[in-house]
Scaffold this motif. Structure first.
Motif, PDB file in Angstrom:
ATOM      1  N   PRO A  49       4.239  38.399  80.520  1.00  0.00           N
ATOM      2  CA  PRO A  49       5.503  38.929  79.994  1.00  0.00           C
ATOM      3  C   PRO A  49       5.370  39.392  78.546  1.00  0.00           C
ATOM      4  CG  PRO A  49       5.569  36.539  80.007  1.00  0.00           C
ATOM      5  CD  PRO A  49       4.267  36.924  80.650  1.00  0.00           C
TER       6      PRO A  49
ATOM      7  N   ASP B  66      13.685  43.922  75.400  1.00  0.00           N
ATOM      8  CA  ASP B  66      12.950  43.403  76.563  1.00  0.00           C
ATOM      9  C   ASP B  66      11.921  42.317  76.235  1.00  0.00           C
ATOM     10  OD1 ASP B  66      14.341  45.269  78.120  1.00  0.00           O
ATOM     11  OD2 ASP B  66      12.828  46.822  77.740  1.00  0.00           O
TER      12      ASP B  66
ATOM     13  N   GLN C 138      10.737  38.936  76.863  1.00  0.00           N
ATOM     14  CA  GLN C 138      11.007  38.038  77.984  1.00  0.00           C
ATOM     15  C   GLN C 138      10.700  36.578  77.665  1.00  0.00           C
ATOM     16  OE1 GLN C 138       8.299  40.482  80.326  1.00  0.00           O
ATOM     17  NE2 GLN C 138       9.945  40.871  81.798  1.00  0.00           N
TER      18      GLN C 138
ATOM     19  N   THR D  72      15.120  36.379  72.372  1.00  0.00           N
ATOM     20  CA  THR D  72      15.158  36.730  73.790  1.00  0.00           C
ATOM     21  C   THR D  72      16.505  36.295  74.364  1.00  0.00           C
ATOM     22  OG1 THR D  72      13.994  36.530  75.916  1.00  0.00           O
ATOM     23  CG2 THR D  72      14.146  34.546  74.562  1.00  0.00           C
TER      24      THR D  72
ATOM     25  N   LYS E 161      20.670  40.018  78.896  1.00  0.00           N
ATOM     26  CA  LYS E 161      19.447  40.010  79.685  1.00  0.00           C
ATOM     27  C   LYS E 161      18.817  38.614  79.645  1.00  0.00           C
ATOM     28  CE  LYS E 161      18.442  44.884  78.849  1.00  0.00           C
ATOM     29  NZ  LYS E 161      17.457  45.864  78.328  1.00  0.00           N
TER      30      LYS E 161
ATOM     31  N   GLY F 226      16.137  35.483  79.430  1.00  0.00           N
ATOM     32  CA  GLY F 226      14.954  35.221  78.622  1.00  0.00           C
ATOM     33  C   GLY F 226      14.638  33.732  78.611  1.00  0.00           C
TER      34      GLY F 226
END
Length: 660
Positions: free
Chosen positions: A476, A547, A549, A570, A575, A577
């Motif tokens: 990642p 992005d 992760q 993150t 999103k 994480g």
């Protein structure tokens, strides 16, 4: 008055018992001696009326007082003279037998000789002491019942109530914002508040829905704009919300909306951020949403030479006047002070917005701002009419906003309003003491963030990082944090060696790199040219890298704020994480205490057995390779230093020859 000097510091129980028995025996002998003296006096001394004057002196006094007879001082004088004769006789007898008695009997005889003279005084002293004790008890009772002062030696009557913290009203009753990022309104719902061109710019950047923090702050600042038009000073605003909740856009949009109609360029907005990277990030956002306006934005962070920054913000006319060439200044504290003190014509008198991002950092630079921006005066009708400059509206944003009254007082806030994030029923009062110990939202993390922790031996920490990166088939996009630039450099070299067979690029970022180098590394990491970025805490605050992760705390952070800001890189903008902390055995207790004190859930700590993995990747050979690389770098650095010195010596020698 006392017969003995008692050593209070040798208070052994046996010694006290012996002294008590000794005193009791002596008192008995004293009483017996008194009776003998009274009998002898009865036989030898009589008054003219035949009345008995041989009674104890104390009793006779009481009888005389009751019958109120005339003064008989001459009788008392006779009694005293006979008493002296008896005492002298007893003294002589005791001295003659002194050599035949033991030490204890000798002490008794000597005390008996002086006892008769002080019996009355002892009885009086006893009465006085009892009265004083009674008065003392009454005084202590009265004091304890009417005040909270502690009397030394007094037994507390009741348990005092526990002192509870009292918060200012604006801290105790914040405006609560939902922590659910999906609960915000769509873009069309705020079209009545935002300009049409701003709405179009938002759509161009792919934003069709606002986060709760953004919608709440945009509406609030729009209301403040209306109040300003009515002549009211704008209220300062504090926002405490998790990282990645959209705080930057929450203040960029209202400021652009307010300033886009200006006629003459002047510094009307000042945005202060703690580090260069974060300042550059906010600068990009501000440029994106001012592109359709005439507003000029300048970045003052040390990324460019100081003289170049001066010429970009201030222009000197032929008449010697200074003109501002920018409307919005984005800067760091150190660079701001340089321009305030060293740039002629740098004026903040027209300031309308003062944004302090990551406001829990040091704010000593505020004292260099002109009044009333540094500290707003007390609002009265007279001050409103007489003040030539309206105080700038302060906007404070942080994921770990301080609640310390002393720190908040330095900010000079004017009728502040707090917006904070917490999951609770909005119809109920927010009990700050029970929910978070500090005001709600101070140490909150995004709901999309998964927090983990692993334990390993100190020598196997690099292998633990290797295992976290290679658990899945695809490595990642990972950000690794260390506590120093040197550790970041060594770890980056070692991980590049370990991951070389997987075609993974490892980069490093620390204060040891030049600003342009850091910018280049960040750009490569954002574009996925670098897969794993190992950094010191330079990136821990505020930077929004798309992005990411996985975030790994290779070194345990020293404070809960560091943990929150690291993990916040993150799980941003809705999103998912993951944030993992690598711990050694002696760090587990500190880690648990740090999270528990902040009322955060402590994750389960996974124990990693990495001996087999270390053998599989031939860890010792990679470590030896790292030692060789570091030794080579050390020698190269030493050679560069020597070459620099040789050049300096050569230049000095050449200059001396030219002088000759």
């Amino acid at each position: 008055m006392s017969l003995f000097v008692i050593n209070r510091y040798e208070g052994e129980s046996k010694q006290e018992e012996n002294e008590t028995n000794y005193l009791s025996d002596l008192l008995k002998k004293i009483e017996e001696r008194k009776r003998q003296r009274a009998a002898e006096s009865n036989k030898s001394i009589l008054n003219e009326d035949g009345n008995d004057l041989g009674e104890p002196k104390k009793k006779k006094k009481k009888k005389l007082l009751k019958t109120e007879k005339p003064d008989d001082s001459h009788i008392e004088d006779k009694n005293a003279s006979h008493e002296k004769i008896i005492e002298q006789t007893v003294e002589t007898t005791k001295l003659s037998t002194k050599k035949k008695r033991n030490k204890k009997d000798t002490e008794n005889e000597q005390c008996s000789a002086t006892t008769d003279k002080i019996i009355d005084l002892e009885e009086k002293d006893k009465t006085v002491v009892e009265k004083n004790n009674d008065n003392k008890d009454a005084t202590e009772k009265e004091i304890s019942s009417h005040s909270n002062f502690t009397v030394l030696g007094a037994v507390p009557r009741k348990k005092l109530p526990e002192v509870k913290r009292m918060l200012p009203n604006w801290l105790a009753h914040p405006e609560v914002i939902s922590a659910d990022l999906n609960s915000g309104p769509i873009l069309e719902e705020l079209e009545s508040v935002l300009d049409a061109k701003l709405v179009e710019a938002l759509k161009t950047n792919g934003i069709v829905k606002f986060f709760p923090v953004q919608s709440s702050i945009i509406k609030w600042l729009h209301k403040c704009k209306m109040d300003r038009k009515l002549g009211w000073w704008p209220r300062d605003t504090c926002v405490s919300a998790p990282t990645g909740s959209g705080k930057t856009l929450a203040y960029v949009l209202p400021i652009v909306q307010e300033l886009q109609t200006r006629l003459v360029p002047k510094i009307r907005c000042l945005i202060v951020l703690p580090v260069q990277e974060l300042a550059a990030q906010v600068h990009k956002v501000m440029i994106a949403y001012t592109s359709h306006t005439n507003l000029k934005v300048s970045l003052l962070s040390g990324a460019f030479p100081f003289e170049q920054e001066q010429s970009s913000i201030i222009k000197k006319t032929e008449r010697g006047k200074y003109l501002s060439m920018v409307d919005i200044v984005i800067t760091t504290p150190g660079r701001l002070l340089d321009h305030i003190l060293k740039t002629p014509g740098f004026s903040l008198d027209s300031l309308r917005f003062l944004v302090i991002d990551e406001a829990d950092r040091a704010t000593e630079w505020l004292q260099y701002l002109p009044e009333p921006h540094s500290r707003a005066p007390i609002l009265t009708l007279n001050s409103m009419r007489s003040s030539k400059i309206i105080p700038a509206q302060k906007l404070l944003f942080s994921a770990t906003l301080s609640q310390d009254p002393e720190k908040l007082s330095r900010l000079g806030l004017f009728q502040p309003r707090l917006f904070t994030t917490v999951v609770t029923d909005k119809d109920t009062d927010v009990n700050l003491d029970k929910i978070a110990g500090d005001f709600v939202g101070r140490y909150t993390s995004p709901a999309e963030l998964t927090e983990l922790a692993v334990e390993c031996l100190p020598s196997y920490k690099p292998i633990a990082l290797y295992q976290l990166l290679t658990r899945h088939d695809i490595i990642p996009k990972t950000l690794v944090f260390t506590n120093s630039g040197q550790t970041a450099h060594r770890l980056a070299l070692l991980m590049q060696s370990l991951l070389s067979e997987r075609n993974v690029t490892v980069g490093e970022l620390s204060a040891q790199l030049a600003p342009k180098q850091r910018e280049s590394v960040l750009g490569k990491f954002a574009n996925a040219e670098i897969h794993v970025l190992i950094s010191s805490d330079a990136l821990a605050r505020g930077l929004d890298i798309l992005d990411v992760q996985l975030v790994v705390s290779y070194d345990c952070p020293k404070h809960i704020k560091g943990y929150i800001h690291r993990a916040g890189r993150t799980g941003r903008a809705g999103k998912p994480g993951t944030a993992v902390s690598i711990l050694t055995a002696n760090q587990i207790g500190i880690f648990k205490q740090m999270l528990s004190a902040a009322h955060k859930t402590v994750p389960n700590i996974e124990q990693m057995d990495l001996h087999a993995i270390a053998k599989m990747v031939n860890y010792q050979s990679h470590r030896q390779k790292l030692i060789e690389i570091l030794e080579k770098e050390k020698n190269e650095s030493l050679e560069r230093t020597k070459a620099t010195k040789r050049r300096r010596v050569a230049n000095v020698t050449k200059q001396n020859e030219n002088v000759k």
